[in-house]
Design a protein around this motif. Sequence first.
Motif, PDB file in Angstrom:
ATOM      1  N   ARG A  30       0.835  -1.185   0.062  1.00 50.48           N
ATOM      2  CA  ARG A  30       0.134   0.108   0.066  1.00 50.48           C
ATOM      3  C   ARG A  30       0.799   1.122   0.109  1.00 50.48           C
ATOM      4  O   ARG A  30       0.486   2.266  -0.540  1.00 50.48           O
ATOM      5  N   ALA A  31       2.033   1.184   0.760  1.00 45.91           N
ATOM      6  CA  ALA A  31       2.897   2.257   0.586  1.00 45.91           C
ATOM      7  C   ALA A  31       3.436   2.550  -0.681  1.00 45.91           C
ATOM      8  O   ALA A  31       3.580   3.780  -1.029  1.00 45.91           O
ATOM      9  N   THR A  32       3.823   1.581  -1.324  1.00 51.84           N
ATOM     10  CA  THR A  32       4.161   1.893  -2.602  1.00 51.84           C
ATOM     11  C   THR A  32       3.097   2.391  -3.410  1.00 51.84           C
ATOM     12  O   THR A  32       3.372   3.620  -4.439  1.00 51.84           O
ATOM     13  N   GLU A  33       1.986   1.986  -3.486  1.00 51.40           N
ATOM     14  CA  GLU A  33       0.661   2.480  -4.290  1.00 51.40           C
ATOM     15  C   GLU A  33       0.620   3.777  -3.842  1.00 51.40           C
ATOM     16  O   GLU A  33       0.294   4.746  -4.687  1.00 51.40           O
ATOM     17  N   SER A  34       0.658   4.336  -2.523  1.00 47.62           N
ATOM     18  CA  SER A  34       0.449   5.712  -2.151  1.00 47.62           C
ATOM     19  C   SER A  34       1.548   6.564  -2.719  1.00 47.62           C
ATOM     20  O   SER A  34       1.235   7.875  -2.951  1.00 47.62           O
ATOM     21  N   GLN A  35       2.893   6.098  -2.695  1.00 48.06           N
ATOM     22  CA  GLN A  35       3.836   6.876  -3.269  1.00 48.06           C
ATOM     23  C   GLN A  35       3.517   7.276  -4.630  1.00 48.06           C
ATOM     24  O   GLN A  35       3.936   8.428  -5.220  1.00 48.06           O
ATOM     25  N   LEU A  36       3.170   6.184  -5.512  1.00 45.74           N
ATOM     26  CA  LEU A  36       2.781   6.400  -6.838  1.00 45.74           C
ATOM     27  C   LEU A  36       1.829   7.433  -6.947  1.00 45.74           C
ATOM     28  O   LEU A  36       1.675   8.353  -7.829  1.00 45.74           O
ATOM     29  N   LYS A  37       0.673   7.460  -6.342  1.00 42.89           N
ATOM     30  CA  LYS A  37      -0.207   8.338  -6.506  1.00 42.89           C
ATOM     31  C   LYS A  37       0.103   9.828  -6.083  1.00 42.89           C
ATOM     32  O   LYS A  37      -0.304  10.757  -6.546  1.00 42.89           O
ATOM     33  N   SER A  38       0.980   9.773  -5.187  1.00 41.14           N
ATOM     34  CA  SER A  38       1.543  11.273  -4.727  1.00 41.14           C
ATOM     35  C   SER A  38       2.537  11.643  -5.880  1.00 41.14           C
ATOM     36  O   SER A  38       2.489  12.979  -6.079  1.00 41.14           O
ATOM     37  N   ALA A  39       3.137  10.705  -6.353  1.00 37.07           N
ATOM     38  CA  ALA A  39       4.277  11.356  -7.450  1.00 37.07           C
ATOM     39  C   ALA A  39       3.325  11.310  -8.908  1.00 37.07           C
ATOM     40  O   ALA A  39       4.171  12.352  -9.506  1.00 37.07           O
ATOM     41  N   VAL A  40       2.434  10.887  -8.919  1.00 46.61           N
ATOM     42  CA  VAL A  40       1.714  11.199 -10.217  1.00 46.61           C
ATOM     43  C   VAL A  40       0.257  11.388 -10.059  1.00 46.61           C
ATOM     44  O   VAL A  40      -0.432  10.491 -10.012  1.00 46.61           O
ATOM     45  N   PRO A  41       0.146  12.851  -9.913  1.00 46.21           N
ATOM     46  CA  PRO A  41      -1.252  13.209  -9.476  1.00 46.21           C
ATOM     47  C   PRO A  41      -2.337  12.764 -10.426  1.00 46.21           C
ATOM     48  O   PRO A  41      -2.126  12.943 -11.614  1.00 46.21           O
ATOM     49  N   GLY A  42      -3.355  12.190 -10.282  1.00 42.45           N
ATOM     50  CA  GLY A  42      -4.404  11.941 -11.164  1.00 42.45           C
ATOM     51  C   GLY A  42      -4.374  10.388 -11.690  1.00 42.45           C
ATOM     52  O   GLY A  42      -5.197  10.143 -12.603  1.00 42.45           O
ATOM     53  N   ILE A  43      -3.109   9.790 -11.477  1.00 46.08           N
ATOM     54  CA  ILE A  43      -3.099   8.424 -11.999  1.00 46.08           C
ATOM     55  C   ILE A  43      -4.310   7.558 -11.356  1.00 46.08           C
ATOM     56  O   ILE A  43      -4.539   7.473 -10.302  1.00 46.08           O
ATOM     57  N   THR A  44      -4.484   6.528 -12.379  1.00 40.73           N
ATOM     58  CA  THR A  44      -5.443   5.661 -11.971  1.00 40.73           C
ATOM     59  C   THR A  44      -4.855   4.268 -11.703  1.00 40.73           C
ATOM     60  O   THR A  44      -4.022   3.697 -12.341  1.00 40.73           O
ATOM     61  N   ILE A  45      -5.146   3.689 -10.638  1.00 39.76           N
ATOM     62  CA  ILE A  45      -4.736   2.385 -10.204  1.00 39.76           C
ATOM     63  C   ILE A  45      -5.510   1.341 -10.010  1.00 39.76           C
ATOM     64  O   ILE A  45      -6.521   1.351  -9.078  1.00 39.76           O
ATOM     65  N   HIS A  46      -5.256   0.212 -10.602  1.00 42.96           N
ATOM     66  CA  HIS A  46      -6.240  -0.991 -10.630  1.00 42.96           C
ATOM     67  C   HIS A  46      -5.265  -2.003  -9.880  1.00 42.96           C
ATOM     68  O   HIS A  46      -4.031  -1.870 -10.027  1.00 42.96           O
ATOM     69  N   ARG A  47      -5.958  -3.075  -9.421  1.00 37.04           N
ATOM     70  CA  ARG A  47      -5.030  -4.377  -8.695  1.00 37.04           C
ATOM     71  C   ARG A  47      -5.572  -5.626  -9.263  1.00 37.04           C
ATOM     72  O   ARG A  47      -6.797  -5.854  -8.755  1.00 37.04           O
ATOM     73  N   ALA A  48      -4.552  -6.317  -9.906  1.00 36.08           N
ATOM     74  CA  ALA A  48      -5.306  -7.889  -9.851  1.00 36.08           C
ATOM     75  C   ALA A  48      -4.757  -8.774  -9.062  1.00 36.08           C
ATOM     76  O   ALA A  48      -3.255  -8.622  -9.107  1.00 36.08           O
ATOM     77  N   SER A  49      -5.342  -9.476  -8.309  1.00 31.40           N
ATOM     78  CA  SER A  49      -4.820 -10.143  -7.119  1.00 31.40           C
ATOM     79  C   SER A  49      -5.734 -11.260  -6.679  1.00 31.40           C
ATOM     80  O   SER A  49      -6.919 -11.144  -6.860  1.00 31.40           O
ATOM     81  N   GLY A  50      -5.162 -12.031  -5.936  1.00 28.74           N
ATOM     82  CA  GLY A  50      -5.834 -13.055  -5.339  1.00 28.74           C
ATOM     83  C   GLY A  50      -5.273 -13.690  -3.966  1.00 28.74           C
ATOM     84  O   GLY A  50      -4.211 -12.768  -3.683  1.00 28.74           O
ATOM     85  N   PRO A  51      -5.721 -14.605  -3.269  1.00 27.54           N
ATOM     86  CA  PRO A  51      -5.004 -14.967  -2.009  1.00 27.54           C
ATOM     87  C   PRO A  51      -3.584 -15.389  -2.172  1.00 27.54           C
ATOM     88  O   PRO A  51      -2.876 -15.648  -1.305  1.00 27.54           O
ATOM     89  N   ASP A  52      -3.436 -16.007  -3.320  1.00 26.71           N
ATOM     90  CA  ASP A  52      -1.933 -16.527  -3.563  1.00 26.71           C
ATOM     91  C   ASP A  52      -1.538 -16.325  -5.212  1.00 26.71           C
ATOM     92  O   ASP A  52      -2.417 -15.684  -5.883  1.00 26.71           O
TER      93      ASP A  52
END
Length: 364
Positions: free
Chosen positions: A138-160
């Motif tokens: 989440r910290a990496t995701e937050s850094q990206l949002k702060s560094a690139v304002p307006g960027i849209t982030i999606h996540r593809a994930s599962g339990p493993d």
Amino acid sequence: MGDRSAFGRIGAVCGVAVVLIGALIVVSLGSASSAWAVDSTAKSEDGSITLHRLWGDIALDTMREISRQAFPGASSNAVLVTSGGYWDALSASSLAGALDAPVIMTDTDSLSPQALSEIKRLKVGSVYICGGTAAVSRATESQLKSAVPGITIHRASGPDAVGTSIDCAGKTRSVQKQKGEAASDTCIIATVDGYWDALSASPLSYATGAPIFLSSESGLSNEALAAIGKGGYRKALVCGGTAALSDNVEVQLKKVGVTEVTRQAGEDAYVTSARVAGFSMRNANMMVDGMGVATAHGYWDAVAGAALCGSRNSVLVLADDGYTDALDTTFFSHRDLIGSVYVFGGSAAVGDSVWNLMKQDHKY
């Protein structure tokens, strides 16, 4: 050692591989005070082929150099994966291909400067993260949002990792639907217990949109089988021998409606990569011109390199000092069709003996 694919000869040299991978983790993933990257070029003896070695001080620099080569202009999208483990990155290729996007690596707990510089250079507006927060925090995701304002982030994930591969397949289909593109009728099955076979198939996955579903040796999970059945896949490429994926996988696939199952495997990961490349050429019209060559002793360079190859409809094979079987049936057997080749990583990854061999007119 039999038809073991991802294990095979890799297992025979596992002592060397573990030492080398350990060294690469320290050298390739650690921070460097003056990291840099370079495209080293050379001509073959007869001048007909240009060899490009894309590399940098560390793996993230190599990734950035590959991304620059593959996407010299802008890209609306990017797929972000962790450099801290191979599992989630193995599922990224079909999604990246559907998005016409590079695969960019970052550290798990902080946004790597190389990843940020590429996202800014490409003017990326939307990032798809492959993997959960244990892979890209989440910290990496937050850094990206702060560094690139307006960027849209999606996540593809599962339990493993298996779950992430299922979600990546679903998001690939969603992107294809949004773009009005036909979904692939083919899926790719590879072991979750090693990266070699999935990386060899990643250019095919990128170029055709065929998702990679990860499986244990004994068989596909119920969730993966449900996704394959619901997705209506009629063809499947099984990568690796029965030591990697048992015969049960083929039985399972046929039970959920897959009518054409093809297995491509060799006595080791190198030969398997050549056979997957051959399958890609025969069945998807992929090319040897612009092909990639990566080490089997680490996944970092091939993760990014597969996107370059896939974006150019070219294959990728594995080769290392003393293990150049894959070059026989790809590079040397089709040499008259090749104008350029990309070697991913420095000489500590793909050795100079491989580089020099490919400069020859034929394999002596």
